[in-house]
Scaffold this motif. Structure first.
Motif, PDB file in Angstrom:
ATOM      1  N   ASP A 268       0.830  -1.213   0.000  1.00  0.00           N
ATOM      2  CA  ASP A 268       0.000   0.000   0.000  1.00  0.00           C
ATOM      3  C   ASP A 268       0.864   1.262   0.000  1.00  0.00           C
ATOM      4  N   VAL A 269       2.059   1.159   0.623  1.00  0.00           N
ATOM      5  CA  VAL A 269       2.969   2.315   0.629  1.00  0.00           C
ATOM      6  C   VAL A 269       3.417   2.592  -0.819  1.00  0.00           C
ATOM      7  N   VAL A 270       3.756   1.521  -1.538  1.00  0.00           N
ATOM      8  CA  VAL A 270       4.164   1.686  -2.940  1.00  0.00           C
ATOM      9  C   VAL A 270       3.023   2.369  -3.711  1.00  0.00           C
ATOM     10  N   GLY A 271       1.814   1.792  -3.562  1.00  0.00           N
ATOM     11  CA  GLY A 271       0.654   2.335  -4.284  1.00  0.00           C
ATOM     12  C   GLY A 271       0.417   3.799  -3.946  1.00  0.00           C
ATOM     13  N   GLN A 272       0.499   4.109  -2.663  1.00  0.00           N
ATOM     14  CA  GLN A 272       0.235   5.487  -2.230  1.00  0.00           C
ATOM     15  C   GLN A 272       1.293   6.458  -2.771  1.00  0.00           C
ATOM     16  N   ARG A 273       2.544   6.037  -2.749  1.00  0.00           N
ATOM     17  CA  ARG A 273       3.617   6.933  -3.230  1.00  0.00           C
ATOM     18  C   ARG A 273       3.448   7.193  -4.729  1.00  0.00           C
ATOM     19  N   VAL A 274       3.135   6.139  -5.469  1.00  0.00           N
ATOM     20  CA  VAL A 274       2.946   6.306  -6.916  1.00  0.00           C
ATOM     21  C   VAL A 274       1.767   7.249  -7.161  1.00  0.00           C
ATOM     22  N   HIS A 275       0.723   7.001  -6.421  1.00  0.00           N
ATOM     23  CA  HIS A 275      -0.488   7.824  -6.525  1.00  0.00           C
ATOM     24  C   HIS A 275      -0.170   9.293  -6.227  1.00  0.00           C
TER      25      HIS A 275
END
Ligand SMILES: O=P(O)(O)OC[C@H]1O[C@H](O[C@H]2O[C@H](CO)[C@@H](O)[C@H](O)[C@H]2O)[C@H](O)[C@@H](O)[C@@H]1O
Length: 389
Positions: A268-275
């Motif tokens: 989720d951290v990866v997803g959030q950072r990309v977002h």
């Protein structure tokens, strides 16, 4: 897309696969597609606010999409002495009933070649997961020598193209065959043959020379996005460098953010950072591949359009005596399957070892079956040619 248009194509989001879309009548279909449906849709449309700004990762179910983006390969394994063996009989059962809807292109080979009689086959293939097995390190997704030999052979008989999400250079490095056509960045970077065709008139199509000095048509509909992609690449590199296992890949007109090697609790951290990075770039969009987030320009261009473009370049589009076959494993390949299905043009073959909803007509379980299929095509074609002598 109108290939004669003078404008950069504008994205219209793919609608999710629905039963009605899948049920489009086609004389090519070997069976009725009105059977079982699967709740897990193949084409996840990424929620986007009207402004183009992406919604929060957690609230929009992105994490679920990230988790389900690549089926565990171990679910169904082949036991060579007994056919299929499964650690879970339900899983095997689901796979076999799925095969009724997406029959194996190997067991249906006679049906395919009966339909292909008197037709010219044009072959399109994805790279990762289709010609090379999925591996942890994207830089090591090498193709086996046997697969290379099979692709080389098939290209002697049929015009053959590889359409990949990778950069064109990278996929060429992996494949290394000069006799093929290559499209990188999900079809946004195509090298096709020089031939007087509709595709030549496209404003983004220029004459160029390939690495062998041969004259080619170079088509790069997202060329203007390169500075933006490079900027995003830098930001993504920077903001993911503290996440162990995360890897950002430069695919020239697209960027991939891999999380296959990231501990699941940080996905989720990866997803959030990309977002967060993409918030500043409404002209870029995000799609989900196999344990990878793929960032690409908002233009109306995809692997399906690339197939049409290449068929036009080869002088094979809209010909009754042409049978295009597209083999791929990923969500982005669905655009190509859809073009073939909807135009009643040819066959999509999905490479998957687990049930997935798809616009493909047939299936193959893994790259080794792809290789077997390619070899069978060669044998069939050479025996057709021999019978003419
Ligand atoms: O269109 P494709 O040729 O299938 O490219 C899609 C992505 O493929 C690659 O990533 C996938 O394969 C890797 C190697 O097996 C694997 O490590 C990764 O998890 C998969 O997502 C490629 O690296 C990506 O850039 C492409 O977008």
């Amino acid at each position: 897309m109108d290939l004669k248009s003078n404008h950069t194509p504008v994205l219209t989001d793919s609608a999710p696969v629905t039963k009605s879309r899948l049920c489009a009548h086609s004389s090519l279909l070997p069976y009725s597609h009105s059977g079982a449906t699967f709740t897990h849709g193949m084409l996840l449309t990424i929620p986007r606010k009207k402004t183009g700004i992406l919604e929060d990762v957690r609230s929009s179910g992105w994490l679920d999409a990230m988790k389900s983006s690549s089926p565990p390969a171990r679910k169904i394994t082949k036991d060579f002495s007994h056919g299929f063996a499964s650690s879970d009989s339900d899983t095997a059962g689901a796979y076999f009933s799925w095969l009724l809807k997406y029959p194996s292109a190997l067991t249906s080979f006679d049906q395919i070649t009966n339909y292909a009689k008197g037709k010219r086959i044009a072959l399109f293939m994805d790279y990762d997961g289709t010609l090379s097995p999925i591996v942890d390190n994207p830089d090591c997704a090498f193709m086996s020598d046997n697969m290379r030999a099979a692709v080389k052979k098939v290209a002697e008989y049929f015009p053959t193209a590889i359409i990949s999400g990778r950069s064109r250079d990278k996929v060429y490095q992996f494949v290394g065959l000069t006799e093929l056509y290559y499209a990188g960045s999900h079809g946004m970077d195509i090298i096709g043959p020089v031939r007087q065709s509709e595709s030549d008139n496209h404003p983004n199509c220029i004459r160029s020379t390939d690495k062998q000095g041969k004259e080619v048509n170079l088509f790069q509909p997202a060329a203007e996005f390169v500075p933006m992609i490079n900027e995003v690449l830098k930001s993504l590199d920077e903001c993911t460098k503290d996440i162990k296992g995360a890897k950002v890949e430069n695919n020239k007109f697209c960027v991939s953010v891999h999380y296959r090697n990231v501990d699941e609790k940080y996905w989720d951290v990866v997803g959030q950072r990309v977002h967060d990075v993409l918030k500043c770039y409404p002209r870029l969009r995000l799609t989900h591949g196999r344990k990878v987030l793929e960032i690409r320009p908002v233009i109306n261009w995809d692997k399906g359009k690339a197939v049409t473009f290449l068929l036009e370049s080869l002088g094979l589009n809209n010909c009754d005596d042409v049978l295009p076959i597209y083999i791929g494993d990923d969500r982005t390949d669905e655009d190509a399957f859809k073009v073939l299905r909807e135009g009643n043009k040819g066959y999509g073959i999905l490479v998957s070892s687990s049930p997935k909803e798809s616009n493909a007509v047939y299936s193959l379980r893994d790259p080794s079956e792809v290789m077997e299929f390619l070899k069978s095509l060669v044998l069939w074609k050479s025996s057709c040619l021999k019978s003419l002598i």
